[in-house]
Design a protein around this motif. Structure first.
Motif, PDB file in Angstrom:
ATOM      1  N   PRO A 164      26.763  44.091  25.609  1.00 49.49           N
ATOM      2  CA  PRO A 164      26.727  42.908  26.484  1.00 49.49           C
ATOM      3  C   PRO A 164      28.100  42.303  26.733  1.00 49.49           C
ATOM      4  O   PRO A 164      28.394  41.866  27.855  1.00 49.49           O
ATOM      5  CB  PRO A 164      25.819  41.941  25.726  1.00 49.49           C
ATOM      6  CG  PRO A 164      24.921  42.820  24.925  1.00 49.49           C
ATOM      7  CD  PRO A 164      25.783  43.985  24.515  1.00 49.49           C
ATOM      8  N   GLU A 165      28.958  42.311  25.700  1.00 51.51           N
ATOM      9  CA  GLU A 165      30.289  41.728  25.873  1.00 51.51           C
ATOM     10  C   GLU A 165      31.191  42.576  26.769  1.00 51.51           C
ATOM     11  O   GLU A 165      32.318  42.170  27.085  1.00 51.51           O
ATOM     12  CB  GLU A 165      30.959  41.503  24.521  1.00 51.51           C
ATOM     13  CG  GLU A 165      31.147  42.739  23.672  1.00 51.51           C
ATOM     14  CD  GLU A 165      29.968  43.007  22.730  1.00 51.51           C
ATOM     15  OE1 GLU A 165      30.199  43.677  21.700  1.00 51.51           O
ATOM     16  OE2 GLU A 165      28.846  42.536  23.017  1.00 51.51           O
ATOM     17  N   GLU A 166      30.716  43.718  27.202  1.00 54.06           N
ATOM     18  CA  GLU A 166      31.444  44.565  28.143  1.00 54.06           C
ATOM     19  C   GLU A 166      30.934  44.383  29.574  1.00 54.06           C
ATOM     20  O   GLU A 166      31.281  45.156  30.460  1.00 54.06           O
ATOM     21  CB  GLU A 166      31.312  46.039  27.743  1.00 54.06           C
ATOM     22  CG  GLU A 166      31.925  46.371  26.395  1.00 54.06           C
ATOM     23  CD  GLU A 166      31.653  47.791  25.947  1.00 54.06           C
ATOM     24  OE1 GLU A 166      32.563  48.410  25.352  1.00 54.06           O
ATOM     25  OE2 GLU A 166      30.518  48.290  26.183  1.00 54.06           O
ATOM     26  N   SER A 167      30.106  43.368  29.782  1.00 51.38           N
ATOM     27  CA  SER A 167      29.510  43.170  31.099  1.00 51.38           C
ATOM     28  C   SER A 167      29.750  41.768  31.626  1.00 51.38           C
ATOM     29  O   SER A 167      30.011  40.832  30.875  1.00 51.38           O
ATOM     30  CB  SER A 167      27.999  43.450  31.048  1.00 51.38           C
ATOM     31  OG  SER A 167      27.344  42.446  30.289  1.00 51.38           O
ATOM     32  N   LEU A 168      29.642  41.630  32.940  1.00 46.58           N
ATOM     33  CA  LEU A 168      29.770  40.352  33.632  1.00 46.58           C
ATOM     34  C   LEU A 168      28.508  40.115  34.437  1.00 46.58           C
ATOM     35  O   LEU A 168      28.123  40.934  35.266  1.00 46.58           O
ATOM     36  CB  LEU A 168      30.985  40.383  34.578  1.00 46.58           C
ATOM     37  CG  LEU A 168      31.214  39.139  35.440  1.00 46.58           C
ATOM     38  CD1 LEU A 168      31.692  37.976  34.566  1.00 46.58           C
ATOM     39  CD2 LEU A 168      32.228  39.434  36.547  1.00 46.58           C
ATOM     40  N   MET A 169      27.839  38.996  34.190  1.00 49.33           N
ATOM     41  CA  MET A 169      26.638  38.626  34.934  1.00 49.33           C
ATOM     42  C   MET A 169      27.026  37.658  36.034  1.00 49.33           C
ATOM     43  O   MET A 169      27.594  36.595  35.775  1.00 49.33           O
ATOM     44  CB  MET A 169      25.620  37.972  33.996  1.00 49.33           C
ATOM     45  CG  MET A 169      24.348  37.498  34.679  1.00 49.33           C
ATOM     46  SD  MET A 169      23.275  38.875  35.165  1.00 49.33           S
ATOM     47  CE  MET A 169      22.159  38.014  36.280  1.00 49.33           C
ATOM     48  N   VAL A 170      26.734  38.034  37.280  1.00 45.29           N
ATOM     49  CA  VAL A 170      27.109  37.228  38.442  1.00 45.29           C
ATOM     50  C   VAL A 170      25.856  36.681  39.106  1.00 45.29           C
ATOM     51  O   VAL A 170      24.924  37.438  39.413  1.00 45.29           O
ATOM     52  CB  VAL A 170      27.896  38.068  39.468  1.00 45.29           C
ATOM     53  CG1 VAL A 170      28.352  37.191  40.637  1.00 45.29           C
ATOM     54  CG2 VAL A 170      29.088  38.758  38.812  1.00 45.29           C
ATOM     55  N   GLY A 171      25.812  35.365  39.330  1.00 42.52           N
ATOM     56  CA  GLY A 171      24.628  34.787  39.942  1.00 42.52           C
ATOM     57  C   GLY A 171      24.905  33.473  40.631  1.00 42.52           C
ATOM     58  O   GLY A 171      26.039  32.972  40.633  1.00 42.52           O
ATOM     59  N   ASP A 172      23.845  32.898  41.197  1.00 42.20           N
ATOM     60  CA  ASP A 172      23.982  31.664  41.973  1.00 42.20           C
ATOM     61  C   ASP A 172      23.215  30.495  41.371  1.00 42.20           C
ATOM     62  O   ASP A 172      23.178  29.421  41.965  1.00 42.20           O
ATOM     63  CB  ASP A 172      23.490  31.895  43.409  1.00 42.20           C
ATOM     64  CG  ASP A 172      21.979  32.116  43.485  1.00 42.20           C
ATOM     65  OD1 ASP A 172      21.468  32.946  42.706  1.00 42.20           O
ATOM     66  OD2 ASP A 172      21.321  31.458  44.308  1.00 42.20           O
TER      67      ASP A 172
END
Length: 217
Positions: A154-162
C-alpha cells in the motif's frame, strides 16, 4: 517509491457529477417527494449507493437504488464528460512503467461503461468495484484489494479521488492520497481529511509520482 496509482472513477477520471446529482434528485423526488440540496448529495460521493439510500429509507433502500440506477443508466452517456489532462496523464504514467487501477463504488457494468465511453479502459491493469470486496469506501479494503492484485505494498501506491471517502479509503489502506481540486464536493470539507497532495489537473500526478520516487527511493 510509487509503483501504482489507484483512481476513483466518477468525478475523478470522468465527469459524471451532473448525472449523479440529477439521478439522486430524481430518486428523492419520485420516492420520497422531497428535494435534497446538492451539497448534501455531493458529500455522499464515493460511498456505495445502497449505503446512502439506506440512511434516507432503510426499509426501501433497494427500491431507491433501483429507481436511481434506471434513471442514471438513461442519462449517463448524455451527461458524462471528460476532464482535461486525464488521458494524457494516464498515457504518461503507463509509459513510465507505473501500474494503474480504478477503485470505485460504481458497480462493474457501469464502471466499465464509463471507462469505455472515453476510451481509457486500455490503461487500467485492474478495476475494483463493490463486487470485489465485502467492505467498501471509506474502509480501506477496496484499495488493499487493488494493491494485492497489483502485487505491491500500500505504501507504494497513490490513491487519487474527489471525495473524503476516496481519501479515507486510501489512508485506511496505508496509501498516499491525492485530492483533485475540481471536485464537486465542497473543497473545505474534503480538506479536513488531510490528503497528502492536492492537484488542479491530473497531469500533476505524473510529477507527484516521479518526485516521490526520487524522495523515498
Amino acid at each position: 517509491m510509487i509503483k501504482a496509482v489507484l483512481f476513483d472513477l466518477d468525478g475523478t477520471l470522468i465527469n459524471t457529477n451532473s448525472a449523479v446529482i440529477e439521478s439522486f434528485k430524481y430518486t428523492f423526488k419520485k420516492h420520497l417527494g422531497i428535494k435534497i440540496p446538492e451539497e448534501e448529495i455531493t458529500k455522499t460521493f464515493g460511498e456505495p449507493l445502497y449505503d446512502v439510500m439506506e440512511r434516507y429509507d432503510k426499509e426501501n433502500a433497494e427500491l431507491m437504488v433501483n429507481i436511481y440506477r434506471e434513471y442514471n443508466e438513461k442519462i449517463h452517456d448524455e451527461f458524462a464528460k471528460s476532464f482535461n489532462g486525464v488521458e494524457d496523464a494516464l498515457n504518461i504514467l503507463k509509459s513510465k512503467g507505473l501500474k494503474l487501477g480504478v477503485v470505485t463504488s460504481k458497480r462493474r457494468d457501469m464502471a466499465e461503461r464509463g471507462l469505455n465511453l472515453f476510451n481509457i479502459s486500455k490503461y487500467m491493469d485492474i478495476v475494483i468495484t463493490p463486487e470485489n470486496t465485502k467492505m467498501h469506501k471509506p474502509k480501506g479494503e477496496p484499495a488493499l484489494k487493488a494493491c494485492e492484485l497489483l502485487n505491491i505494498c500500500p505504501e507504494e501506491s497513490l490513491m487519487v479521488g474527489d471525495s473524503q471517502n476516496d481519501i479515507l479509503c486510501g489512508k485506511n489502506a496505508g496509501c498516499y492520497t491525492c485530492l483533485v481540486k475540481y471536485t464537486a464536493v465542497p473543497l473545505e470539507h474534503v480538506m479536513k481529511y488531510k490528503p497528502d497532495y492536492v492537484i488542479e489537473n491530473m497531469l500533476e500526478v505524473v510529477d507527484i509520482c516521479l518526485n516521490t520516487s526520487e524522495k523515498i527511493s
